[in-house]
Design a protein around this motif. Structure first.
Motif, PDB file in Angstrom:
ATOM      1  N   THR A   6       0.852  -1.188   0.000  1.00 47.14           N
ATOM      2  CA  THR A   6       0.000   0.000   0.000  1.00 47.14           C
ATOM      3  C   THR A   6       0.883   1.231   0.000  1.00 47.14           C
ATOM      4  O   THR A   6       1.818   1.340   0.792  1.00 47.14           O
ATOM      5  CB  THR A   6      -0.910   0.030   1.239  1.00 47.14           C
ATOM      6  N   THR A   7       0.602   2.164  -0.886  1.00 48.41           N
ATOM      7  CA  THR A   7       1.390   3.381  -0.991  1.00 48.41           C
ATOM      8  C   THR A   7       0.994   4.353   0.106  1.00 48.41           C
ATOM      9  O   THR A   7      -0.193   4.648   0.269  1.00 48.41           O
ATOM     10  CB  THR A   7       1.171   4.051  -2.356  1.00 48.41           C
ATOM     11  N   ALA A  60      10.548   4.241   1.216  1.00 49.76           N
ATOM     12  CA  ALA A  60       9.498   3.229   1.145  1.00 49.76           C
ATOM     13  C   ALA A  60       8.416   3.476   2.188  1.00 49.76           C
ATOM     14  O   ALA A  60       7.239   3.165   1.968  1.00 49.76           O
ATOM     15  CB  ALA A  60      10.099   1.838   1.340  1.00 49.76           C
ATOM     16  N   ALA A  61       8.806   4.064   3.328  1.00 52.93           N
ATOM     17  CA  ALA A  61       7.842   4.369   4.389  1.00 52.93           C
ATOM     18  C   ALA A  61       7.067   5.653   4.120  1.00 52.93           C
ATOM     19  O   ALA A  61       6.201   6.028   4.911  1.00 52.93           O
ATOM     20  CB  ALA A  61       8.567   4.479   5.726  1.00 52.93           C
ATOM     21  N   GLY A  62       7.388   6.342   3.013  1.00 57.00           N
ATOM     22  CA  GLY A  62       6.650   7.543   2.647  1.00 57.00           C
ATOM     23  C   GLY A  62       7.246   8.838   3.137  1.00 57.00           C
ATOM     24  O   GLY A  62       6.605   9.891   3.046  1.00 57.00           O
ATOM     25  N   HIS A  82       6.482  15.606  -2.281  1.00 59.92           N
ATOM     26  CA  HIS A  82       7.758  15.250  -2.909  1.00 59.92           C
ATOM     27  C   HIS A  82       8.204  13.852  -2.489  1.00 59.92           C
ATOM     28  O   HIS A  82       8.839  13.137  -3.273  1.00 59.92           O
ATOM     29  CB  HIS A  82       8.835  16.275  -2.556  1.00 59.92           C
ATOM     30  N   ALA A  83       7.868  13.468  -1.267  1.00 61.20           N
ATOM     31  CA  ALA A  83       8.189  12.112  -0.819  1.00 61.20           C
ATOM     32  C   ALA A  83       7.573  11.077  -1.748  1.00 61.20           C
ATOM     33  O   ALA A  83       8.194  10.052  -2.062  1.00 61.20           O
ATOM     34  CB  ALA A  83       7.695  11.904   0.608  1.00 61.20           C
ATOM     35  N   GLN A  84       6.360  11.337  -2.205  1.00 58.39           N
ATOM     36  CA  GLN A  84       5.706  10.395  -3.111  1.00 58.39           C
ATOM     37  C   GLN A  84       6.407  10.342  -4.465  1.00 58.39           C
ATOM     38  O   GLN A  84       6.525   9.279  -5.076  1.00 58.39           O
ATOM     39  CB  GLN A  84       4.230  10.772  -3.291  1.00 58.39           C
ATOM     40  N   ARG A  85       6.897  11.496  -4.928  1.00 60.17           N
ATOM     41  CA  ARG A  85       7.621  11.507  -6.204  1.00 60.17           C
ATOM     42  C   ARG A  85       8.929  10.726  -6.094  1.00 60.17           C
ATOM     43  O   ARG A  85       9.296   9.981  -7.005  1.00 60.17           O
ATOM     44  CB  ARG A  85       7.871  12.950  -6.648  1.00 60.17           C
ATOM     45  N   GLN A  86       9.650  10.914  -4.988  1.00 64.83           N
ATOM     46  CA  GLN A  86      10.870  10.132  -4.776  1.00 64.83           C
ATOM     47  C   GLN A  86      10.552   8.642  -4.752  1.00 64.83           C
ATOM     48  O   GLN A  86      11.239   7.821  -5.383  1.00 64.83           O
ATOM     49  CB  GLN A  86      11.540  10.530  -3.454  1.00 64.83           C
TER      50      GLN A  86
END
Length: 428
Positions: free
Chosen positions: A199-200, A317-319, A368-372
């Motif tokens: 799960t993202t 990976a942890a967001g 930005h964390a999601q883009r990384q």
């Protein structure tokens, strides 16, 4: 396939991410239906100990290694110890050569997959890999040529052995460092991988806390080489340029140097950072990863010679948005213009300003964390990208013609063969 994996260290004996990465790969490959036998060291001295591995891979602790002498510091000043140290780093340990060839003869692997061989009599193990006649890949998550060169391994023998082998390196930087003493027959770059959550993590602003604190975490080994002192300097500068903000930094992980840990505590006390910085000891990996959701961002300066760096990958990976150097191995897989990548690891002002951007714009940082994460999951997801790439390499391997009477040839050429009995007794 029957796969023989070699690693100088293996859980529960852990120095860093190399051993944990090797263990996870071994288990994943075994769970995929392959017969995996891990060959590693018996006694390894004063290293961080985790739980005994329980899984499908079969573990055989057959090697005598330099690390077992760490529990006898007085030996470090003796000529005998230095002789063994040179042999372990860049020569041949006869007992290890014999044990390895005997184990291969019994197991008859389809392929050999070597990870870290430093400390096992590095040259002797390298020549076993090159000349025993098994399809072989050597997997670099660190730098093999550095100890071989520093301890004066015969360059011609190193180059000839490497030319017969296929290699995997976890980053382009690692590949370049492992070509300094000669090139491999084939050398591929495949990043290290982790299991990304299915799960993202949601792209939402940081958790609302009653205390209003923006919380950073740095985790991994606590060493001077990992830039912990430089991070404290940057964090102190951050507090000075954002005097009205509540900001906290947690530094979590094992520290094998009590004097260095004491110096960090003294620095935190001296600079009045006791309320803003927490030094936390190691916790089980599962507990650490589960705790990351409590933080707003990760910052880690890493070693200037970091081959890859699992910690930034695990934080992503942890967001979490992750601030770390571009020249680290994992940094090379992110876009050149990523605003959270540091161009100068030791520039405290630049690091503080990058941290301040996250503090000032938490919603932007979360986005930005999601883009990384989207970029890294494409190349570093263990199940979907990395493990299939590894298995493709294993299936493509072809054997080189074996050398007849290999054990006798290696031991005849071994440096300082007269200490054969010493190493045999150490392996007993």
């Amino acid at each position: 396939m029957k796969i023989s994996i070699i690693s100088n260290l293996y859980p529960p004996h852990v120095l860093g991410g190399y051993e944990l990465g090797c263990a996870e790969i071994a288990e994943r490959v075994a769970q995929a239906g392959h017969e995996v036998e891990v060959l590693t060291s018996r006694v390894v001295g004063r290293l961080h100990r985790l739980h005994e591995p329980v899984g499908t891979a079969r573990i055989k602790r057959i090697f005598a290694a330099l690390f077992e002498y760490e529990k006898q510091p007085a030996l470090h000043t003796s000529p005998e110890w230095h002789t063994r140290y040179e042999r372990a780093q860049a020569g041949t340990i006869p007992a290890n050569v014999s044990a390895l060839l005997e184990q291969w003869k019994a197991f008859r692997p389809d392929v050999v997959w070597a990870f870290n061989i430093v400390g096992l009599g590095t040259l002797g193990i390298l020549e076993c890999l090159a000349y025993a006649g098994y399809p072989t890949v050597i997997h670099h998550m660190d730098f093999l040529d550095v100890p071989l060169g520093a301890h004066q391994a015969p360059p011609g023998r190193v180059a000839r052995a490497k030319a017969r082998l296929t290699a995997i390196s976890c980053s382009e930087f690692t590949r370049e460092k492992n070509e300094e003493l000669g090139g491999y027959g084939k050398h591929l770059v495949i990043p290290n991988g982790i299991q990304f959550p299915t799960t993202t993590p949601s792209s939402v602003p940081p958790r609302e806390r009653d205390d209003g604190i923006f919380s950073f975490i740095c985790f991994g080994q606590i060493t001077q080489e990992k830039g912990i002192v430089e991070l404290l300097t940057a964090f102190q500068h951050l507090l000075s340029i954002r005097p009205g903000r509540k900001i906290h930094l947690t530094i979590q992980g094992p520290c094998h140097s009590p004097p260095f840990l004491d110096s960090l505590r003294a620095r935190i006390l001296r600079d009045g950072l006791s309320d803003a910085v927490t030094l936390a000891g190691p916790v089980p990996k599962e507990e650490l990863l589960a705790s990351l959701s409590r933080y707003d961002a990760a910052v880690m300066l890493l070693n200037t010679h970091e081959a890859f760096g699992y910690a930034p990958l695990e934080a992503s990976a942890a967001g979490l948005p992750v601030i770390f150097p571009r020249n680290s191995g994992v940094g090379s897989f992110l876009p050149e213009g990523d605003p959270l990548l540091l161009r100068e690891r030791d520039n405290a002002r630049s690091t503080a300003e990058t941290m301040a951007r996250c503090v000032d714009h938490p919603a932007w940082a979360a986005d930005h964390a999601q883009r990384q994460r989207e970029v890294l999951v494409q190349v570093c997801d263990l199940e979907k990208a990395v493990l299939p790439a590894y298995l493709d390499v294993l299936r493509s391997l072809t054997p080189s013609p074996p050398v007849r009477h290999l054990e006798a040839a290696l031991l005849t050429n071994a440096r300082m063969v007269e200490d054969h009995q010493i190493w045999q007794s150490a392996a007993a």
